[in-house]
Design a protein around this motif. Structure first.
Motif, mmCIF file in Angstrom:
data_model
loop_
_atom_site.group_PDB
_atom_site.id
_atom_site.type_symbol
_atom_site.label_atom_id
_atom_site.label_comp_id
_atom_site.label_asym_id
_atom_site.label_seq_id
_atom_site.Cartn_x
_atom_site.Cartn_y
_atom_site.Cartn_z
ATOM 1 N N ILE A 172 18.165 83.517 12.361
ATOM 2 C CA ILE A 172 17.948 83.618 10.919
ATOM 3 C C ILE A 172 17.494 85.034 10.563
ATOM 4 N N VAL A 173 18.196 85.630 9.619
ATOM 5 C CA VAL A 173 17.849 86.980 9.160
ATOM 6 C C VAL A 173 17.335 86.896 7.726
ATOM 7 N N SER A 174 16.827 88.003 7.206
ATOM 8 C CA SER A 174 16.232 87.987 5.867
ATOM 9 C C SER A 174 17.272 88.009 4.760
ATOM 10 N N ASN A 175 18.217 88.953 4.842
ATOM 11 C CA ASN A 175 19.105 89.182 3.705
ATOM 12 C C ASN A 175 20.553 89.348 4.139
ATOM 13 N N MET A 176 21.432 89.437 3.147
ATOM 14 C CA MET A 176 22.867 89.473 3.429
ATOM 15 C C MET A 176 23.313 90.773 4.098
ATOM 16 N N HIS A 177 22.551 91.846 3.897
ATOM 17 C CA HIS A 177 22.904 93.098 4.585
ATOM 18 C C HIS A 177 22.798 92.885 6.096
ATOM 19 N N GLU A 178 21.697 92.240 6.495
ATOM 20 C CA GLU A 178 21.512 91.950 7.920
ATOM 21 C C GLU A 178 22.554 90.948 8.395
ATOM 22 N N ALA A 179 22.831 89.952 7.532
ATOM 23 C CA ALA A 179 23.800 88.920 7.927
ATOM 24 C C ALA A 179 25.172 89.540 8.171
ATOM 25 N N TYR A 180 25.616 90.393 7.251
ATOM 26 C CA TYR A 180 26.945 91.000 7.417
ATOM 27 C C TYR A 180 27.014 91.940 8.615
ATOM 28 N N SER A 181 25.878 92.500 9.011
ATOM 29 C CA SER A 181 25.927 93.379 10.180
ATOM 30 C C SER A 181 25.949 92.558 11.474
ATOM 31 N N ARG A 182 25.645 91.253 11.361
ATOM 32 C CA ARG A 182 25.569 90.411 12.559
ATOM 33 C C ARG A 182 26.788 89.523 12.796
ATOM 34 N N ILE A 183 27.455 89.128 11.718
ATOM 35 C CA ILE A 183 28.514 88.122 11.889
ATOM 36 C C ILE A 183 29.717 88.692 12.635
ATOM 37 N N GLU A 184 30.417 87.786 13.298
ATOM 38 C CA GLU A 184 31.639 88.196 13.969
ATOM 39 C C GLU A 184 32.768 87.282 13.550
ATOM 40 N N MET A 185 33.929 87.883 13.269
ATOM 41 C CA MET A 185 35.087 87.085 12.901
ATOM 42 C C MET A 185 35.709 86.517 14.171
ATOM 43 N N PRO A 186 35.873 85.200 14.260
ATOM 44 C CA PRO A 186 36.457 84.618 15.481
ATOM 45 C C PRO A 186 37.950 84.923 15.575
ATOM 46 N N GLU A 187 38.487 84.666 16.732
ATOM 47 C CA GLU A 187 39.904 84.922 16.990
ATOM 48 C C GLU A 187 40.818 84.235 15.977
ATOM 49 N N LEU A 188 40.403 83.060 15.518
ATOM 50 C CA LEU A 188 41.250 82.304 14.593
ATOM 51 C C LEU A 188 41.276 82.906 13.179
ATOM 52 N N ALA A 222 28.779 74.278 14.263
ATOM 53 C CA ALA A 222 27.740 75.226 14.681
ATOM 54 C C ALA A 222 27.773 76.463 13.791
ATOM 55 N N GLY A 223 26.609 76.866 13.315
ATOM 56 C CA GLY A 223 26.504 78.101 12.538
ATOM 57 C C GLY A 223 25.989 79.203 13.436
ATOM 58 N N SER A 224 26.387 80.453 13.175
ATOM 59 C CA SER A 224 25.926 81.517 14.073
ATOM 60 C C SER A 224 24.848 82.406 13.471
ATOM 61 N N VAL A 225 24.820 82.548 12.145
ATOM 62 C CA VAL A 225 23.775 83.363 11.511
ATOM 63 C C VAL A 225 23.318 82.654 10.237
ATOM 64 N N GLY A 226 22.016 82.581 10.031
ATOM 65 C CA GLY A 226 21.476 82.020 8.788
ATOM 66 C C GLY A 226 20.804 83.120 8.002
ATOM 67 N N CYS A 227 20.809 82.992 6.687
ATOM 68 C CA CYS A 227 20.241 84.052 5.850
ATOM 69 C C CYS A 227 19.157 83.460 4.941
ATOM 70 N N ALA A 228 17.946 83.991 5.061
ATOM 71 C CA ALA A 228 16.808 83.389 4.371
ATOM 72 C C ALA A 228 16.887 83.509 2.850
ATOM 73 N N GLU A 229 17.436 84.618 2.335
ATOM 74 C CA GLU A 229 17.355 84.841 0.888
ATOM 75 C C GLU A 229 18.194 83.852 0.077
ATOM 76 N N ASN A 230 19.236 83.259 0.713
ATOM 77 C CA ASN A 230 20.105 82.379 -0.064
ATOM 78 C C ASN A 230 20.580 81.148 0.699
ATOM 79 N N ALA A 231 20.038 80.946 1.885
ATOM 80 C CA ALA A 231 20.358 79.785 2.724
ATOM 81 C C ALA A 231 21.818 79.734 3.167
ATOM 82 N N CYS A 232 22.494 80.872 3.120
ATOM 83 C CA CYS A 232 23.860 80.924 3.639
ATOM 84 C C CYS A 232 23.842 80.816 5.169
ATOM 85 N N ILE A 233 24.805 80.073 5.690
ATOM 86 C CA ILE A 233 24.977 80.021 7.147
ATOM 87 C C ILE A 233 26.421 80.387 7.460
ATOM 88 N N TRP A 234 26.586 81.317 8.371
ATOM 89 C CA TRP A 234 27.941 81.745 8.753
ATOM 90 C C TRP A 234 28.527 80.709 9.719
#
Lengths: 198, 185, 473
Positions: free
Chosen positions: B135-151, B97-109
């Motif tokens: 899905i967000v537009s760019n990596m700035h938005e993606a980095y503000s949204r992602i969360e590092m899991p406990e692991l 499962a991915g939690s955030v997708g980024c439109a500018e480069n198709a990265c999925i967290w």
């Protein structure tokens, strides 16, 4: 001297230059790399603002930005390939560098297109170095010549009869290689085209 | 440390990063375009009533071993249960499962939400499930949204593993998965 | 008049097919990079931001390092400090010995190259397997990289096939590789098919990932706010290297630090676009904690970086994030190849870093620049590369590395320019050279005439024309 690593030997020249041209409103240079060197490096070498260096402009800059030439009575019914020299592009800003995401412009082309009958082309890789680089061409003979030859072939591929540009040193370098290789291409300085038929 | 401090002559402030950034009016459309072109992935847009296991089976009909710990996904191997990461070798398809997708480069967290994260890389093909609302537009938005899991591990992944190390020929499937299917729900 | 670089480069350019292929390959990367740069409207804002974030971070590096190390420690990561290459190699060896490691799988790291880690480990009986395809090919061939991002691009597919064959990889993995492509083994071998060769390497490396005791990676970025490292790859080899073995060692130059995620976004957007012309690397992996039941170590390496920080002319090389774009755009690198440079990092940044490492050894690279300034304009963090090379040249004389002929020529120019009368006289005499036999001027002009005909001097100089009122046409 500076590019070769002997900037120190040019100190007197820098001082003389400032002295000699101090009283003028503009110092106009017919070779972009020379204008760029004076403008950018003289103050660094002198360690202070240089009055004359600050007023030094390349001929194209002078006509385009200072005089703001909008029409020319000259005539040059030929195909020319425009040589955007490194220091003209990246130090003086005569055209937009291809590396950067900035609006496209080319002051040399703007001026040339005022000349009656001319067709202006630009080579593929329009601002790649021709390999002159001053002392570079005598120190790195193999690479310099290869760069020059590649550049000549790209200029010639446009179908132009002449290679033109505002930088005499690049033209001299390419002319030397073209003559040695017997390539059928002619060279002309931008100033000669702008004044052709006057 | 003292040498580092002593060698600084002039200090510089952090710049203002509030300049305007690339945004897409149609983020999902832009994401799909980048994912299927530059990234080299396939995208399935899940419709009302679609069964996720059916979609996976249809995308990879020859898969013998499917590995996943995503609730509702039928799998032969569970990365939470295997004794060691090597046991996941031979996995045909992993589903994560991915939690955030980024439109500018198709990265999925892909946050590590399983004991053995090898499951994300060791497979021949990877299926990523992503909510279109994430899905967000760019990596700035993606980095503000992602969360590092406990692991303590997460990766942005954009399409299959690639290499062009042999004569610049682009090849999918270097050391990790050879293909990616993104299921947008 | 030649330098260490020019002698090798003169050999390299002799084979036109090789040099044209090398040039075209890297120009293609440069062109893809331009396309990427033009697709992002805020490209120049990103470059400016990246430059300033790096300036800020390296001028507050001690504070950020302390913060980073404290956070990493809290995350359960063991942090080590190495002042130089020897200390670094010793720390790695110590960790490996403590875990009885026999085999290490490594993802590409320029820092380990800089410190000579592989040789050190191999000398101590540890099996080191590079897992980036290009690096693995070079390791099997026993040759160094010729580019920092595309290290084996100068090797042909036939050479790769021969190498894999010599190491038994084709024999062992060829059948499986051919089957995975539904292809004919003999045909794929005969064509030295890149996909086939890549698959062979995939299975060969898969065995190594399964049996390694330790995975080593570099770090593209270290994030001070969280104590995590970020590794960017396309092949997924860093992730394979670290998700199977029970030990992960990160080697990181201290200049790799950035403050936080907000900064990370800026660099993530620039790195792959600028380096290889892709919108992103396939993997941007964030490592914050050791895997359950395993250990993670981060070794922070100085190896001269704190001295560079104190170097007024060259401290900005610390901003470099090793994207390789300055090599790709450099017209000299493209036509002289990586092996013409004496330092393992070639191109504009390599000229500077080599001089900072050991100027006596690497001053011969300073000639490899026509000062075209293209590198300055592609650099995503705005390192003033060409200005720095210019400055090195000014120092060569005092380092006693100046070329005597170049010095004589410059002294001649000094005499002439310092005495305007001489200059005017010389200008008046110049047209005479047009009538001299070419063997005579050829001798006088030396290296220039290897590639050029003599310049033709105008009958009258511009000064004379100007003074006579432009009456000659």
């Amino acid at each position: 001297m500076g590019n070769a690593g002997f900037q120190g030997k040019a100190d007197k020249l820098v001082a003389d230059f400032d002295e000699l041209f101090r009283g003028y409103d503009y110092v106009v240079a017919p070779s972009a790399s020379c204008a760029a060197y004076v403008k950018i490096f003289h103050p660094r070498m002198a360690g202070h603002e240089c009055e004359a260096a600050g007023k030094t402009v390349d001929l194209v800059e002078f006509l385009h930005d200072v005089v703001k030439v909008e029409s020319l009575p000259s005539k040059f019914p030929h195909k020319v390939s425009l040589h955007n020299s490194c220091h003209g592009v990246r130090e003086l800003g005569l055209s937009s560098p291809t590396e950067r995401n900035v609006p496209k412009f080319n002051k040399i082309r703007d001026l040339l297109q005022l000349v009656d009958g001319i067709s202006v082309f630009e080579p593929e890789r329009p601002d790649e170095c021709c390999g002159f680089g001053g002392m570079f061409s005598v120190e790195e003979t193999g690479v310099s010549a290869k760069m020059g030859l590649d550049k000549l072939h790209r200029h010639m591929a446009t179908g132009a009869e002449f290679i033109t540009g505002p930088d005499s040193s690049c033209l001299m370098h390419m002319q030397g290689i073209a003559a040695k290789q017997h390539l059928p291409i002619k060279f002309i300085h931008v100033a000669q085209i702008l004044s052709a038929g006057l | 440390m003292s040498r580092l401090r002593g060698n600084v002559r002039e200090t510089y402030d952090m710049p203002d990063l509030s300049f305007a950034k690339l945004v897409y009016p149609d983020r999902v459309g832009a994401f799909i375009k980048t994912a299927t072109t530059a990234a080299g992935a396939s995208v399935i847009e899940m419709q009302e009533g679609d069964d996720i296991n059916e979609l996976i089976r249809r995308a990879y009909p020859n898969a013998k071993t499917i590995a996943s710990n995503v609730p509702g996904v039928k799998a032969d191997l569970n990365p939470d249960d295997v004794a060691k990461p090597q046991d996941l070798d031979g996995t045909d398809v992993s589903v994560v499962a991915g939690s955030v997708g980024c439109a500018e480069n198709a990265c999925i967290w892909i946050p590590q939400t399983m004991k053995q994260r090898a499951v994300c890389f060791i497979c021949e093909y990877l299926v990523i499930i992503l909510d279109r609302d994430n899905i967000v537009s760019n990596m700035h938005e993606a980095y503000s949204r992602i969360e590092m899991p406990e692991l303590g591990f997460g990766a942005f992944i954009s399409g299959p593993s690639k290499t062009a190390d042999i004569e610049q020929a682009l090849v999918y499937g270097a050391q990790s998965f050879c293909g990616v299917t993104i299921i947008l729900r | 008049m030649s330098t260490q670089h020019s002698r090798k480069a003169n050999e390299f350019v002799k084979d036109t097919a090789v040099v044209d292929r090398h040039d075209a390959t890297f120009w293609a990367v440069r062109s893809r990079r331009d396309t990427m740069a033009h697709e992002v409207p805020e490209w120049e804002d990103l470059r400016e931001a990246a430059s300033r974030i790096k300036k800020h971070t390296v001028t507050h590096l001690a504070d950020y390092l302390e913060k980073f190390a404290a956070n990493a420690g809290r995350n359960g990561v063991q942090v080590h400090w190495a002042k130089d290459a020897d200390e670094y190699n010793a720390i790695v060896l110590e960790i490996l010995r403590a875990h009885d490691v026999r085999k290490v799988v490594k993802s590409k790291s320029m820092l380990t190259e800089e410190c000579g880690l592989n040789d050190s480990l191999i000398a101590h009986g540890i099996d080191v397997v590079e897992t980036d395809l290009g690096e693995r090919i070079l390791q099997l061939l026993g040759v160094p990289p010729s580019h920092i991002v595309m290290p084996a691009i100068h090797i042909t597919r036939e050479q790769v096939l021969e190498c894999f064959r010599a190491h038994g990889i084709i024999e062992k993995e060829g059948r499986k590789a051919a089957d995975s492509m539904n292809g004919d083994l003999d045909k794929l071998v005969a064509e030295a098919d890149p996909t086939f060769l890549t698959r062979c390497a995939r299975y060969h490396l898969r065995d190594n990932f399964m049996t390694a005791d330790c995975g080593m990676t570099g770090a593209n970025f270290g994030i001070a706010a969280t104590g995590e490292v970020v590794v960017c790859t396309n092949e997924g080899n860093a992730d394979m290297s670290t998700s199977i073995p029970p030990l992960h060692i990160v080697s990181m130059g201290i200049e790799k630090l950035i403050p936080d995620y907000e900064s990370m976004a800026v660099f993530q957007r620039l790195l792959a676009r600028n380096g290889t012309g892709q919108p992103t690397t396939v993997y941007t992996s964030h490592f914050r904690r050791p895997r359950p039941g395993s250990e993670m170590h981060i070794i922070l390496v100085d190896n001269g970086r704190s001295d560079i920080l104190g170097n007024e002319d060259h401290w900005q090389t610390l901003k470099c994030m090793r994207c390789g774009a300055c090599m790709n755009t450099c017209p000299v690198y493209r036509r002289s190849g990586g092996y013409s440079y004496s330092y393992f990092i070639p191109g504009p940044i390599g000229i500077n870093l080599g001089m900072l490492r050991d100027s006596d050894k690497h001053y011969g690279n300073c000639s490899a620049c026509s000062l075209c300034c293209s590198c300055d304009n592609v650099c995503p963090v705005k390192v003033d590369l060409s200005t720095q090379i210019y400055k090195w040249r000014q120092q060569l004389d005092s380092m006693h590395h100046a070329d005597p002929m170049k010095k004589t020529m410059s002294e001649g120019m000094k005499v002439m320019f310092d005495h305007p009368g001489l200059y005017t006289a010389a200008l008046r005499m110049a047209p005479l050279a047009n009538h001299m036999p070419s063997w005579l001027t050829g001798i006088a002009m030396g290296p220039w005439c290897e590639a050029h005909d003599m310049p033709r001097f105008a009958k009258k100089s511009f000064h004379q024309l100007w003074k006579s009122g432009l009456d000659e046409k």
